[in-house]
Design an enzyme around this catalytic site. Structure first.
Site, PDB file in Angstrom:
ATOM      1  N   ASP A   1      40.528  38.812  34.624  1.00  0.00           N
ATOM      2  CA  ASP A   1      39.681  39.396  35.672  1.00  0.00           C
ATOM      3  C   ASP A   1      40.222  38.845  36.989  1.00  0.00           C
ATOM      4  OD1 ASP A   1      37.758  40.485  37.279  1.00  0.00           O
ATOM      5  OD2 ASP A   1      36.050  39.646  36.208  1.00  0.00           O
TER       6      ASP A   1
ATOM      7  N   CYS B   1      37.151  43.957  40.069  1.00  0.00           N
ATOM      8  CA  CYS B   1      35.913  44.563  40.566  1.00  0.00           C
ATOM      9  C   CYS B   1      36.198  45.199  41.924  1.00  0.00           C
ATOM     10  CB  CYS B   1      34.785  43.546  40.642  1.00  0.00           C
ATOM     11  SG  CYS B   1      35.154  42.068  41.620  1.00  0.00           S
TER      12      CYS B   1
END
Length: 336
Positions: free
Chosen positions: A213, A266
């Protein structure tokens, strides 16, 4: 708070006045003005509701319109204005809230987390429904050796551990790893925590899977952090994308032949998602994209490359989700 989040006017006004009075002589002198202005604002709800959603800044809006069109950009702006619900990821069984198609549970924003059933018992943890999909796309199996790179705040580490994987969570921030440790303890889960730069860390043996991530612009989280468009201007994006590419290459080097990597950001910017996937495939012949096979994912969310593109304007009837890009990559069996 009053107009966007629906907070009770008397509480919001009193809190603001108290803050002004506590901020020194000038604040004390301004407390009456703060009280008067906010009491006028408190009755402006109808006018506020008629306002158009705030537009994304040009450096972000231009990329969004180029990728998905004007209607999508307006839908994303409306989702930003509406804010975010509270999403939970269940450890195994019972979990409060509305069950979403992808496995998360949803409650209204403002819900007091620590008062919910199962909090003390560690039956679930707070995690946006979009963020939770990265581990579901990876599909970890019991006993697999997995690294979670850039792991804090730790929701994905908890998912990996709950799935039975042998997890090493790597993050450069020791204080943020301390929070991961607290959540693991509350939920009765375990992982090996390593405070290190992910680019410098190597395991003792090749890994079955890596979840990356990666650091990014966080533009997918504006509905949770409405200040982001005001404090960022797109500067530094080139440096971020270079870092993401280096992290992808490093993560692939940690895998055994046939191992798999999930890359996630994100971000709403294709430069941090779709373009990174295309570049990685160019740099690594034999690398294969495996389209997501997760319950609840709608076909329109899957990109032509086989990645998963999530946006705040999806699921409008359920309250949206954070913006994310997620791709699962398989290293060929003859790559070392």
């Amino acid at each position: 708070e009053m107009l966007a989040l629906g907070e009770a006017p008397h509480g919001a006004v009193n809190a603001a006045v108290a803050l002004a009075r506590a901020s020194g002589r000038k604040g004390q002198a301004a407390a009456g003005m703060v009280n008067a202005v906010l009491r006028k604002v408190a009755v402006a709800g109808d006018a506020w509701a008629r306002l158009s959603p705030q537009r994304m800044p040009p450096w972000l809006r231009g990329s969004v319109v180029s990728a998905w069109g004007e209607d999508a950009a307006r839908g994303i702006e409306a989702a930003h204005e509406a804010g975010a619900a509270l999403d939970l990821t269940p450890k195994s069984g019972d979990c409060p809230g509305e069950a979403l198609p992808t496995g998360s549970h949803r409650l209204p924003s403002g819900t007091q987390v620590s008062a919910l059933p199962g909090y003390a018992e560690g039956d679930w943890w707070v995690q946006d429904a979009a963020a939770a999909l990265a581990v579901r796309v990876l599909d970890p199996r019991p006993g697999e050796v997995v690294a979670d790179l850039c792991a804090a705040p730790g929701g994905k580490t908890l998912q990996l551990s709950a799935a039975g994987a042998k997890v090493t969570a790597v993050d450069i921030s020791e204080p943020r790893l301390a929070r991961v440790a607290e959540n693991l303890a509350r939920c009765g889960l375990s992982a090996h925590l390593v405070a290190a730069d992910a680019l410098d860390w190597r395991p003792d043996q090749p890994l079955d899977a890596v979840l990356l991530d990666a650091p990014c612009s966080a533009t997918g989280t504006i509905r949770r952090h409405p200040e982001l468009p005001r404090i960022r201007d797109g500067e530094g994006l080139a440096e971020l994308t270079r870092l993401q590419a280096r992290l992808i290459d490093h993560a692939l080097s940690l895998l055994r032949p046939g191992g798999r990597l999930v890359y996630a950001t994100c971000s709403l910017l294709p430069a941090e998602g779709e373009a990174q996937l295309a570049a990685a495939l160019d740099r690594h012949p034999g690398l294969a994209v495996e389209p997501p096979a997760v319950p609840g994912i709608e076909p329109g969310w899957v990109t032509p490359q086989g990645g998963l593109r999530l946006r705040p304007d999806l699921w409008p009837e359920r309250g949206g989700m954070d913006g994310f890009f997620i791709a699962r990559l398989r290293k060929s069996a003859d790559q070392t």
